[in-house]
Scaffold this motif. Structure first.
Motif, PDB file in Angstrom:
ATOM      1  N   ASP A 212      -5.105  -3.500 126.132  1.00  0.00           N
ATOM      2  CA  ASP A 212      -4.883  -2.189 125.591  1.00  0.00           C
ATOM      3  C   ASP A 212      -3.558  -2.337 124.484  1.00  0.00           C
ATOM      4  OD1 ASP A 212      -3.286  -2.528 127.780  1.00  0.00           O
ATOM      5  OD2 ASP A 212      -3.193  -0.331 128.386  1.00  0.00           O
ATOM      6  N   ILE A 213      -3.148  -3.663 124.306  1.00  0.00           N
ATOM      7  CA  ILE A 213      -1.746  -3.448 123.550  1.00  0.00           C
ATOM      8  C   ILE A 213      -2.184  -4.334 122.053  1.00  0.00           C
ATOM      9  CG2 ILE A 213       0.515  -4.204 123.415  1.00  0.00           C
ATOM     10  CD1 ILE A 213       0.770  -3.396 126.331  1.00  0.00           C
ATOM     11  N   GLU A 214      -1.791  -3.851 121.256  1.00  0.00           N
ATOM     12  CA  GLU A 214      -2.118  -4.867 119.909  1.00  0.00           C
ATOM     13  C   GLU A 214      -0.763  -4.738 119.099  1.00  0.00           C
ATOM     14  OE1 GLU A 214      -4.635  -4.636 115.706  1.00  0.00           O
ATOM     15  OE2 GLU A 214      -4.471  -2.692 116.899  1.00  0.00           O
ATOM     16  N   VAL A 215      -0.368  -6.029 118.840  1.00  0.00           N
ATOM     17  CA  VAL A 215       1.118  -6.180 118.260  1.00  0.00           C
ATOM     18  C   VAL A 215       0.426  -6.132 116.590  1.00  0.00           C
ATOM     19  CG1 VAL A 215       2.732  -7.837 117.591  1.00  0.00           C
ATOM     20  CG2 VAL A 215       1.933  -7.788 120.116  1.00  0.00           C
TER      21      VAL A 215
ATOM     22  N   SER B 147      17.361  -3.925 109.628  1.00  0.00           N
ATOM     23  CA  SER B 147      16.944  -3.365 108.527  1.00  0.00           C
ATOM     24  C   SER B 147      15.502  -3.489 108.215  1.00  0.00           C
ATOM     25  CB  SER B 147      17.693  -3.923 107.343  1.00  0.00           C
ATOM     26  OG  SER B 147      17.803  -5.149 107.311  1.00  0.00           O
ATOM     27  N   GLU B 148      14.984  -4.660 108.521  1.00  0.00           N
ATOM     28  CA  GLU B 148      13.486  -4.953 108.319  1.00  0.00           C
ATOM     29  C   GLU B 148      12.669  -4.299 109.403  1.00  0.00           C
ATOM     30  OE1 GLU B 148      12.926  -9.076 109.052  1.00  0.00           O
ATOM     31  OE2 GLU B 148      13.803  -9.795 107.269  1.00  0.00           O
ATOM     32  N   ALA B 149      13.241  -3.782 110.396  1.00  0.00           N
ATOM     33  CA  ALA B 149      12.555  -2.931 111.206  1.00  0.00           C
ATOM     34  C   ALA B 149      12.000  -1.659 110.825  1.00  0.00           C
ATOM     35  CB  ALA B 149      13.547  -2.683 112.766  1.00  0.00           C
ATOM     36  N   ILE B 150      12.931  -0.963 110.175  1.00  0.00           N
ATOM     37  CA  ILE B 150      12.497   0.296 109.454  1.00  0.00           C
ATOM     38  C   ILE B 150      11.541   0.006 108.517  1.00  0.00           C
ATOM     39  CG2 ILE B 150      13.712   2.264 108.180  1.00  0.00           C
ATOM     40  CD1 ILE B 150      14.887   1.470 111.201  1.00  0.00           C
ATOM     41  N   ASP B 151      11.528  -0.655 107.640  1.00  0.00           N
ATOM     42  CA  ASP B 151      10.556  -0.934 106.736  1.00  0.00           C
ATOM     43  C   ASP B 151       9.392  -1.588 107.353  1.00  0.00           C
ATOM     44  OD1 ASP B 151      12.138  -0.484 104.618  1.00  0.00           O
ATOM     45  OD2 ASP B 151      12.519  -2.552 104.370  1.00  0.00           O
TER      46      ASP B 151
ATOM     47  N   ARG C 135       3.173   1.613 111.330  1.00  0.00           N
ATOM     48  CA  ARG C 135       2.856   2.724 111.938  1.00  0.00           C
ATOM     49  C   ARG C 135       2.868   2.513 113.357  1.00  0.00           C
ATOM     50  NH1 ARG C 135       5.464   6.132 109.079  1.00  0.00           N
ATOM     51  NH2 ARG C 135       4.504   7.057 107.284  1.00  0.00           N
ATOM     52  N   PRO C 136       3.601   1.690 114.180  1.00  0.00           N
ATOM     53  CA  PRO C 136       3.237   1.423 115.607  1.00  0.00           C
ATOM     54  C   PRO C 136       3.608   2.629 116.457  1.00  0.00           C
ATOM     55  CG  PRO C 136       5.710   0.874 114.911  1.00  0.00           C
ATOM     56  CD  PRO C 136       4.913   1.344 113.546  1.00  0.00           C
ATOM     57  N   ASP C 137       3.053   2.655 117.618  1.00  0.00           N
ATOM     58  CA  ASP C 137       3.323   3.755 118.623  1.00  0.00           C
ATOM     59  C   ASP C 137       4.661   3.353 119.459  1.00  0.00           C
ATOM     60  OD1 ASP C 137       0.752   4.755 118.399  1.00  0.00           O
ATOM     61  OD2 ASP C 137      -0.201   3.225 119.355  1.00  0.00           O
ATOM     62  N   VAL C 138       4.866   1.970 119.725  1.00  0.00           N
ATOM     63  CA  VAL C 138       5.982   1.787 120.387  1.00  0.00           C
ATOM     64  C   VAL C 138       6.629   0.380 119.510  1.00  0.00           C
ATOM     65  CG1 VAL C 138       6.905   0.853 122.550  1.00  0.00           C
ATOM     66  CG2 VAL C 138       4.942   2.270 122.475  1.00  0.00           C
ATOM     67  N   VAL C 139       8.064   0.628 119.552  1.00  0.00           N
ATOM     68  CA  VAL C 139       8.818  -0.322 118.849  1.00  0.00           C
ATOM     69  C   VAL C 139       9.469  -1.112 119.857  1.00  0.00           C
ATOM     70  CG1 VAL C 139      10.635  -0.940 117.196  1.00  0.00           C
ATOM     71  CG2 VAL C 139       8.775   0.797 116.625  1.00  0.00           C
ATOM     72  N   LEU C 140       9.612  -2.421 120.146  1.00  0.00           N
ATOM     73  CA  LEU C 140      10.374  -3.319 121.065  1.00  0.00           C
ATOM     74  C   LEU C 140      11.411  -3.858 120.229  1.00  0.00           C
ATOM     75  CD1 LEU C 140       7.755  -5.238 123.217  1.00  0.00           C
ATOM     76  CD2 LEU C 140       9.118  -3.439 123.814  1.00  0.00           C
ATOM     77  N   LEU C 141      12.708  -3.483 120.487  1.00  0.00           N
ATOM     78  CA  LEU C 141      13.695  -3.656 119.503  1.00  0.00           C
ATOM     79  C   LEU C 141      15.024  -4.346 120.375  1.00  0.00           C
ATOM     80  CD1 LEU C 141      14.815  -2.771 116.693  1.00  0.00           C
ATOM     81  CD2 LEU C 141      15.542  -0.552 117.656  1.00  0.00           C
TER      82      LEU C 141
ATOM     83  N   ILE D  32      -2.477   0.431 122.179  1.00  0.00           N
ATOM     84  CA  ILE D  32      -1.383   0.954 121.961  1.00  0.00           C
ATOM     85  C   ILE D  32      -0.493  -0.140 120.823  1.00  0.00           C
ATOM     86  CG2 ILE D  32       1.085   1.154 122.805  1.00  0.00           C
ATOM     87  CD1 ILE D  32      -0.262   1.485 125.738  1.00  0.00           C
ATOM     88  N   ARG D  33      -0.171   0.625 119.621  1.00  0.00           N
ATOM     89  CA  ARG D  33       0.162  -0.350 118.600  1.00  0.00           C
ATOM     90  C   ARG D  33       1.721  -0.543 118.788  1.00  0.00           C
ATOM     91  NH1 ARG D  33      -2.653  -0.547 113.953  1.00  0.00           N
ATOM     92  NH2 ARG D  33      -0.942   0.136 112.611  1.00  0.00           N
ATOM     93  N   VAL D  34       2.176  -1.936 118.945  1.00  0.00           N
ATOM     94  CA  VAL D  34       3.526  -2.303 119.014  1.00  0.00           C
ATOM     95  C   VAL D  34       4.225  -3.141 117.821  1.00  0.00           C
ATOM     96  CG1 VAL D  34       4.885  -3.624 120.724  1.00  0.00           C
ATOM     97  CG2 VAL D  34       2.898  -2.368 121.521  1.00  0.00           C
ATOM     98  N   LEU D  35       5.235  -2.815 117.648  1.00  0.00           N
ATOM     99  CA  LEU D  35       6.021  -3.663 116.776  1.00  0.00           C
ATOM    100  C   LEU D  35       7.252  -4.364 117.503  1.00  0.00           C
ATOM    101  CD1 LEU D  35       7.047  -4.185 113.892  1.00  0.00           C
ATOM    102  CD2 LEU D  35       8.503  -2.307 113.943  1.00  0.00           C
ATOM    103  N   LEU D  36       7.322  -5.754 117.104  1.00  0.00           N
ATOM    104  CA  LEU D  36       8.464  -6.453 117.642  1.00  0.00           C
ATOM    105  C   LEU D  36       9.560  -6.901 116.801  1.00  0.00           C
ATOM    106  CD1 LEU D  36       5.794  -9.283 119.478  1.00  0.00           C
ATOM    107  CD2 LEU D  36       6.953  -7.009 120.412  1.00  0.00           C
TER     108      LEU D  36
END
Length: 195
Positions: A26-29, A37-41, A47-53, A2-6
């Motif tokens: 099973d989780i990769e940051v 604004s940086e979150a969108i870019d 191309r994360p599966d999940v974004v922790l925002l 599971i690809r995660v963006l923090l």
């Protein structure tokens, strides 16, 4: 995996979350960002599966970023210190699939990521209970707008309304919140997460 963006404005928090989630098999940051604004870019690039925002950040709030992320192929979990009922409702309206407060246990956060990735919704149970008991915001969009500006004249100019109309909206918002002053109405609406 599971690809995660923090996404959090505090580097220490991002680093701690990355370290914790990195321990999960099973989780990769795959990325980190410090502003909305940086979150969108970052989401477009990683191309994360999940974004922790986070909700409150410089460069635009997390709720607006959650709405902007709808067009990308990822799911959003709001992760915030501010567990307010109004924030929960606004996050879900913006398209978030989860809402978790930062004092949750690490294993619960990892499980929330897994559940949201699987297509489920995850909401902090205490906040859900408070939200159900407090109901939805009684304030209209216009009442919220006029509560956020500096003076009646400024509000009137910015919203292209007469000062009398602005005063009516403010009076209505004060009545709905039970406040005696505009400042008190703003404080009460902020505490509930409506503003």
């Amino acid at each position: 995996m599971i690809r995660v963006l923090l996404v959090d404005d505090q580097a220490l928090v991002r680093g701690a979350l990355a370290a914790l989630l990195g321990l999960e098999r099973d989780i990769e940051v795959v990325g980190q960002a410090g502003t909305a604004s940086e979150a969108i870019d970052a989401a477009r690039a990683a191309r994360p599966d999940v974004v922790l925002l986070d909700i409150q950040m410089p460069g635009g709030d997390g709720l607006a970023a959650a709405a902007a992320l709808r067009g990308l192929d990822c799911r959003v979990i709001m992760l915030t210190t501010f567990g307010r009922p109004g924030y929960l409702a606004r996050a879900m309206a913006a398209g978030a699939a989860g809402f978790v407060v930062k004092d949750t246990k690490p294993e619960h956060l990892a499980e929330a990521v897994r559940k949201v990735h699987a297509g489920l919704r995850v909401v902090d149970p205490d906040l859900a209970a408070v939200s159900l008991s407090s109901g939805i915001s009684p304030l209209t969009a216009r009442e919220l707008e006029v509560m956020n500006a500096a003076t009646v004249a400024d509000i009137a100019r910015r919203l292209h309304l007469s000062e009398g109309t602005v005063r009516n909206h403010l009076s209505s918002a004060m009545g709905k919140t039970g406040a005696r002053t505009r400042a008190e109405a703003v404080r009460l609406a902020t505490e509930k997460g409506w503003l």
